[in-house]
Design a protein around this motif. Structure first.
Motif, short mmCIF file in Angstrom:
data_model
loop_
_atom_site.label_atom_id
_atom_site.label_comp_id
_atom_site.label_asym_id
_atom_site.label_seq_id
_atom_site.Cartn_x
_atom_site.Cartn_y
_atom_site.Cartn_z
N SER A 1 -26.80 22.38 -13.23
CA SER A 1 -26.85 20.91 -13.31
C SER A 1 -27.56 20.48 -14.59
O SER A 1 -28.41 21.21 -15.12
N LEU A 2 -27.24 19.28 -15.02
CA LEU A 2 -27.92 18.63 -16.13
C LEU A 2 -27.97 17.14 -15.85
O LEU A 2 -27.07 16.60 -15.20
N ARG A 3 -29.00 16.49 -16.37
CA ARG A 3 -29.04 15.04 -16.34
C ARG A 3 -29.14 14.54 -17.76
O ARG A 3 -30.12 14.82 -18.46
N LEU A 4 -28.15 13.79 -18.16
CA LEU A 4 -28.15 13.15 -19.48
C LEU A 4 -28.77 11.77 -19.35
O LEU A 4 -28.62 11.09 -18.34
N SER A 5 -29.45 11.37 -20.41
CA SER A 5 -30.04 10.04 -20.47
C SER A 5 -29.57 9.33 -21.73
O SER A 5 -29.32 9.97 -22.76
N CYS A 6 -29.49 8.03 -21.65
CA CYS A 6 -29.14 7.22 -22.82
C CYS A 6 -30.07 6.01 -22.83
O CYS A 6 -30.00 5.17 -21.93
N ALA A 7 -30.93 5.96 -23.82
CA ALA A 7 -31.88 4.87 -23.95
C ALA A 7 -31.35 3.82 -24.90
O ALA A 7 -30.89 4.15 -26.00
N ALA A 8 -31.41 2.58 -24.48
CA ALA A 8 -30.93 1.47 -25.30
C ALA A 8 -32.11 0.69 -25.88
O ALA A 8 -33.16 0.59 -25.26
N SER A 9 -31.88 0.15 -27.06
CA SER A 9 -32.89 -0.70 -27.68
C SER A 9 -32.19 -1.76 -28.51
O SER A 9 -31.03 -1.62 -28.88
N GLY A 10 -32.91 -2.84 -28.74
CA GLY A 10 -32.41 -3.87 -29.63
C GLY A 10 -31.43 -4.85 -29.03
O GLY A 10 -30.78 -5.58 -29.76
N GLY A 11 -31.28 -4.87 -27.75
CA GLY A 11 -30.36 -5.81 -27.15
C GLY A 11 -30.76 -6.13 -25.73
O GLY A 11 -31.74 -5.60 -25.21
N THR A 12 -30.00 -7.02 -25.10
CA THR A 12 -30.23 -7.34 -23.69
C THR A 12 -29.40 -6.38 -22.86
O THR A 12 -28.17 -6.52 -22.78
N PHE A 13 -30.05 -5.41 -22.26
CA PHE A 13 -29.35 -4.30 -21.61
C PHE A 13 -28.38 -4.78 -20.55
O PHE A 13 -27.30 -4.21 -20.37
N THR A 14 -28.74 -5.83 -19.85
CA THR A 14 -27.88 -6.32 -18.77
C THR A 14 -26.69 -7.12 -19.29
O THR A 14 -25.94 -7.68 -18.49
N SER A 15 -26.50 -7.17 -20.59
CA SER A 15 -25.30 -7.77 -21.16
C SER A 15 -24.19 -6.76 -21.35
O SER A 15 -23.10 -7.10 -21.84
N TYR A 16 -24.46 -5.49 -20.98
CA TYR A 16 -23.53 -4.41 -21.29
C TYR A 16 -23.16 -3.57 -20.07
O TYR A 16 -24.04 -3.13 -19.32
N LYS B 1 -34.04 0.18 -19.46
CA LYS B 1 -32.95 0.21 -20.43
C LYS B 1 -32.40 1.62 -20.62
O LYS B 1 -32.20 2.07 -21.76
N ILE B 2 -32.18 2.30 -19.54
CA ILE B 2 -31.68 3.68 -19.59
C ILE B 2 -30.48 3.82 -18.64
O ILE B 2 -30.50 3.27 -17.54
N VAL B 3 -29.49 4.56 -19.08
CA VAL B 3 -28.38 4.95 -18.22
C VAL B 3 -28.39 6.47 -18.13
O VAL B 3 -28.69 7.15 -19.10
N TYR B 4 -28.09 6.96 -16.93
CA TYR B 4 -28.13 8.39 -16.67
C TYR B 4 -26.75 8.90 -16.28
O TYR B 4 -25.93 8.18 -15.72
N LEU B 5 -26.55 10.19 -16.54
CA LEU B 5 -25.39 10.89 -16.01
C LEU B 5 -25.89 12.21 -15.42
O LEU B 5 -26.29 13.10 -16.17
N GLN B 6 -25.90 12.27 -14.10
CA GLN B 6 -26.27 13.50 -13.41
C GLN B 6 -25.01 14.31 -13.21
O GLN B 6 -24.05 13.83 -12.60
N MET B 7 -25.00 15.53 -13.72
CA MET B 7 -23.82 16.40 -13.61
C MET B 7 -24.19 17.65 -12.85
O MET B 7 -25.14 18.35 -13.22
N ASN B 8 -23.45 17.92 -11.79
CA ASN B 8 -23.69 19.09 -10.95
C ASN B 8 -22.46 20.00 -10.96
O ASN B 8 -21.38 19.58 -11.40
N SER B 9 -22.64 21.20 -10.45
CA SER B 9 -21.53 22.17 -10.36
C SER B 9 -20.77 22.24 -11.68
O SER B 9 -19.54 22.16 -11.71
N LEU B 10 -21.52 22.39 -12.75
CA LEU B 10 -20.91 22.38 -14.08
C LEU B 10 -19.96 23.55 -14.28
O LEU B 10 -20.18 24.65 -13.76
N LYS B 11 -18.89 23.26 -15.03
CA LYS B 11 -17.86 24.25 -15.32
C LYS B 11 -17.76 24.43 -16.84
O LYS B 11 -18.19 23.57 -17.61
N SER B 12 -17.16 25.52 -17.26
CA SER B 12 -17.04 25.78 -18.69
C SER B 12 -16.26 24.66 -19.37
O SER B 12 -16.53 24.32 -20.53
N GLU B 13 -15.32 24.05 -18.65
CA GLU B 13 -14.52 22.98 -19.24
C GLU B 13 -15.30 21.68 -19.41
O GLU B 13 -14.78 20.72 -19.98
N ASP B 14 -16.51 21.64 -18.92
CA ASP B 14 -17.38 20.48 -19.16
C ASP B 14 -18.08 20.57 -20.52
O ASP B 14 -18.75 19.62 -20.94
#
Length: 125
Positions: A16-31, A76-89
């Protein structure tokens, strides 16, 4: 808005992996926010998206049931939790933002106006 993705790395198949994406410089709830990925020699493809409220999510068939997208608007963060990862990921994963008032996120790359720099995910078999 500026986006900074992190959390990629080398993981064994089934892990498993958890990706994070931090936003800055804008109103996060506009996106609405999304993750796309691109493997060498292929086009960038949709992975998952989430509405600005967090109440609606959308997944590609390739990750549905194995991944969860979420967001923390106060941070202001979005996450992607990925489980059961495969080589094609294996790919570079990009976060993206679409400025909109719609609560229906899309899987269309052209709808996303802002992009992060990408984070590499490598799954070894």
């Amino acid at each position: 808005v500026q986006l900074q993705a992190s959390g990629g790395g080398l993981v064994q198949a089934g892990g498993s992996l958890r990706l994070s994406c931090a936003a800055s410089g804008g109103t996060f709830t506009s996106y609405n926010m999304a993750w796309f990925r691109q493997a060498p020699g292929t086009e960038r493809e949709f992975v998952a998206a989430i509405s600005w409220t967090g109440g609606t999510t959308l997944y590609s068939d390739s990750v549905k049931g194995r991944s969860t997208i979420s967001r923390a608007n106060a941070k202001k963060i979005v996450y992607l939790q990925m489980n059961s990862l495969k080589s094609e990921d294996t790919a570079v994963y990009y976060c993206a933002a679409a400025r909109t008032s719609s609560v229906s996120p899309t899987n269309n790359l052209d709808d996303y106006n802002y992009w992060g720099q990408g984070t590499q995910v490598t799954v070894s078999s």
